[in-house]
Write a protein that holds these residues in place. Structure first.
Motif, short mmCIF file in Angstrom:
data_model
loop_
_atom_site.label_atom_id
_atom_site.label_comp_id
_atom_site.label_asym_id
_atom_site.label_seq_id
_atom_site.Cartn_x
_atom_site.Cartn_y
_atom_site.Cartn_z
N THR A 1 35.80 -110.70 21.17
CA THR A 1 35.88 -109.81 20.01
C THR A 1 37.30 -109.34 19.79
O THR A 1 37.80 -109.33 18.65
N LEU A 2 37.98 -108.94 20.86
CA LEU A 2 39.36 -108.49 20.72
C LEU A 2 40.25 -109.63 20.24
O LEU A 2 41.10 -109.44 19.36
N LYS A 3 40.09 -110.80 20.81
CA LYS A 3 40.94 -111.92 20.43
C LYS A 3 40.66 -112.37 19.00
O LYS A 3 41.59 -112.75 18.25
N ARG A 4 39.41 -112.33 18.59
CA ARG A 4 39.05 -112.76 17.24
C ARG A 4 39.52 -111.76 16.18
O ARG A 4 40.05 -112.15 15.14
N LEU A 5 39.33 -110.46 16.45
CA LEU A 5 39.65 -109.44 15.45
C LEU A 5 41.08 -108.93 15.58
O LEU A 5 41.60 -108.34 14.63
N GLN A 6 41.70 -109.11 16.74
CA GLN A 6 43.09 -108.74 16.96
C GLN A 6 43.81 -109.93 17.58
O GLN A 6 44.17 -109.93 18.77
N PRO A 7 44.04 -111.00 16.82
CA PRO A 7 44.53 -112.26 17.40
C PRO A 7 45.91 -112.17 18.04
O PRO A 7 46.27 -113.03 18.85
N ASN A 8 46.69 -111.15 17.70
CA ASN A 8 48.02 -111.02 18.30
C ASN A 8 47.98 -110.46 19.73
O ASN A 8 48.99 -110.48 20.43
N LEU A 9 46.83 -109.96 20.15
CA LEU A 9 46.72 -109.45 21.51
C LEU A 9 46.74 -110.59 22.52
O LEU A 9 46.19 -111.67 22.28
N GLU A 10 47.37 -110.34 23.66
CA GLU A 10 47.30 -111.26 24.79
C GLU A 10 46.12 -110.81 25.65
O GLU A 10 46.18 -109.76 26.28
N VAL A 11 45.04 -111.58 25.66
CA VAL A 11 43.81 -111.19 26.34
C VAL A 11 43.56 -112.11 27.53
O VAL A 11 43.48 -113.34 27.38
N SER A 12 43.45 -111.53 28.71
CA SER A 12 43.09 -112.28 29.91
C SER A 12 41.81 -111.70 30.51
O SER A 12 41.56 -110.49 30.37
#
Length: 525
Positions: A51-62
């Motif tokens: 959800t974070l990566k899809r709605l906030q694509p600029n975030l680096e999510v691990s």
């Protein structure tokens, strides 16, 4: 699940989340979140990362998961919020999801609960509607027979999954939900997460480093140290960050929800039809679910250890389910929530945030809500860890958890099906919490949705007046406002039900719908 109500008091899944206020002084604003670390690789962690990566694509999510711990390998049900999130918000192609997760469909719940033989609760509107030409809402006509008040309810009553369209093709649309095996769901979400750019790493947490009420680093058994701007605690009941490391107080729901154990078993499906609903059946010391998977049937007896031992509960469970093969297992749990789900730079999602017993399949719906609200909060503040935004997140998630508690309390307070010590205790001692006023008003005005919506204590609201009416009318809770209809008026009401019943009778079963979507010629719309 939780989004603003429309004018009729009905919740809507597709809509704008309420605005979150934040600091207007850029020089005073803290640095924005750029790196997010999700701890936990179950469905909650993966949904949060996606959800974070899809709605906030600029975030680096691990995401860091532990193969030593693994995931809970059980089947579960969802609400209609889940497929809406999977397909509409996350944009996962239906072909990929159905092939990977292999869900079956549910249109709602069949409850063997209260004095009726059974009643249905679906994701449409049975009671919070009035059939065309009728002077009163449906609930006033359903004191005797409450079947066929919606298309979904009519389908469930005939063991059908969907209505049919041209050439008998199933119409797989509307407010349906899933029965789904957790390990298949996790595997499917892992594949999607990798494609979306989420980093997945297998490691086991060793210790957490904190300072000034925040997490500063996570140390793992591999020797690696990992840091982030924001940590998502999706470590389940262990609550490694929000509970153990930051010592956030836990609020118990034992004043409303007395069950604290479940004994679980299953058997391979033979000639049983795949039912398009979850069954919730009253047992002596609690209740039993039945979840319909394609190749097996999963049962679980949720009970209160204060009233029955594990061995006695298992004996009742096996006596009533003689088809169960293999070992059963007992799971202990406590219903409640952490006082705050977001503390400093840690946000708890799913069971790390709170837990209520499995009745009504709320777990994944709450995960979806928390993930959506988290992503929207970051969007509203430009990814700043704004104290006002954090306080707002904590307020709405607490309201959501408490409403689930109170909704489930209605199931226990008014279930008159059995007179065992457990059920007598529930009727006498269950607190209705913030929804006590709704019951009081119901006794005065009956199943009048427009009046009862005034008693809903919070906006946004999960269930609207519909969910509570389904329980109150379904369990024949008494009120003092009966509608004395004429035979002609009731005949008009019955014509509407007959139409829904006829459409449902011509529908397709779960098996037929599965066969249809697996044909090479099938195309999703």
């Amino acid at each position: 699940m939780v989004l603003p109500l429309d004018a009729a008091g009905r919740f809507r899944w597709h809509g704008d989340l309420p605005m979150v206020s934040h600091s207007e002084n850029p020089s005073a604003a803290p640095a924005g979140v750029q790196r997010v670390l999700v701890l936990g690789g179950g469905s909650a962690g993966l949904l949060a990362a996606l959800t974070l990566k899809r709605l906030q694509p600029n975030l680096e999510v691990s995401l860091v998961y532990s193969s030593e711990i693994g995931v809970i390998g059980v089947g579960e049900g969802t609400t209609a919020a889940f497929p809406a999130h999977i397909f509409d918000t996350l944009g996962i192609p239906k072909e990929e999801f159905y092939a990977g997760a292999q869900p079956t469909w549910k249109q709602g719940l069949r409850l063997l609960w209260g004095p009726r033989e059974d009643f249905f609760y679906d994701f449409e509107f049975q009671y919070d509607q009035r059939f065309e030409g009728m002077p009163k809402a449906n609930g006033f006509y359903a004191a005797g027979d409450c079947h066929d008040l919606s298309q979904a309810g009519a389908l469930m009553a005939r063991e059908k999954a969907f209505t049919t369209g041209p050439l008998g093709k199933p119409v797989i649309k509307g407010q349906y939900a899933f029965h789904i095996e957790n390990h298949r769901l996790v595997s499917c979400l892992e594949d999607v997460a990798k494609r979306y750019g989420v980093s997945l790493e297998d490691d086991t947490l060793d210790r957490v480093e904190t300072a000034d009420g925040k997490v500063t680093a996570l140390h793992f058994k591999s020797g690696a140290t990992r840091t982030a701007d924001l940590y998502v605690d999706a470590s389940g009941f262990r609550a490694e960050l929000i509970g153990k490391a930051l010592q956030e107080p836990f609020i118990s729901y034992k004043g409303s929800l007395f069950c604290d154990r479940a004994v679980i078993g299953d058997w391979q499906r033979e000639d049983e039809p795949i039912l398009p609903y979850t069954t919730a059946e009253t047992y002596d010391h609690g209740w039993c679910w039945q979840i319909e998977h394609e190749n097996f049937i999963n049962r679980g007896y949720v009970y209160a250890s204060e009233f029955v031992s594990d061995d006695e509960a298992r004996a009742e469970f096996l006596a009533k389910n003689p088809k169960i093969t293999g070992e059963t297992r007992v799971v202990n749990f406590g219903s409640g929530r952490y006082e705050r789900s977001w503390v400093g730079n840690v946000v708890a999602i799913g069971n790390a945030s709170g837990f209520v017993e499995p009745l009504e399949a709320t777990a994944l719906a709450q995960v979806v809500f928390e993930c959506r609200w988290l992503a929207e909060s970051l969007r509203q503040t430009g990814s700043k860890l704004d104290e006002t935004m954090i306080a707002g997140f904590n307020r709405v998630t607490a309201i959501a958890w408490d409403e689930i508690r109170d909704f489930l309390a209605y199931h226990y307070k008014f279930n008159t099906r059995l007179d065992t010590p457990f059920w007598k205790h529930c009727r006498e001692n269950t607190s209705l919490g913030n929804y006590a006023e709704l019951h009081r008003l119901y006794t005065e005005v009956g199943p009048n949705p427009m009046l009862l919506v005034q008693a809903l204590p919070a906006r946004p609201n999960i269930y609207g007046v519909e969910g509570f009416l389904a329980m109150l009318v379904g369990m024949q809770v008494p009120h003092y406002a009966p509608h004395l209809f004429s035979p002609e008026e009731f005949a008009g009401f019955q014509r509407h039900r007959d139409k829904l019943a006829a459409q449902a009778k011509a529908g397709v079963s779960v098996r037929q719908a599965l066969d249809a979507i697996r044909r090479p010629s099938w195309q999703w719309t």
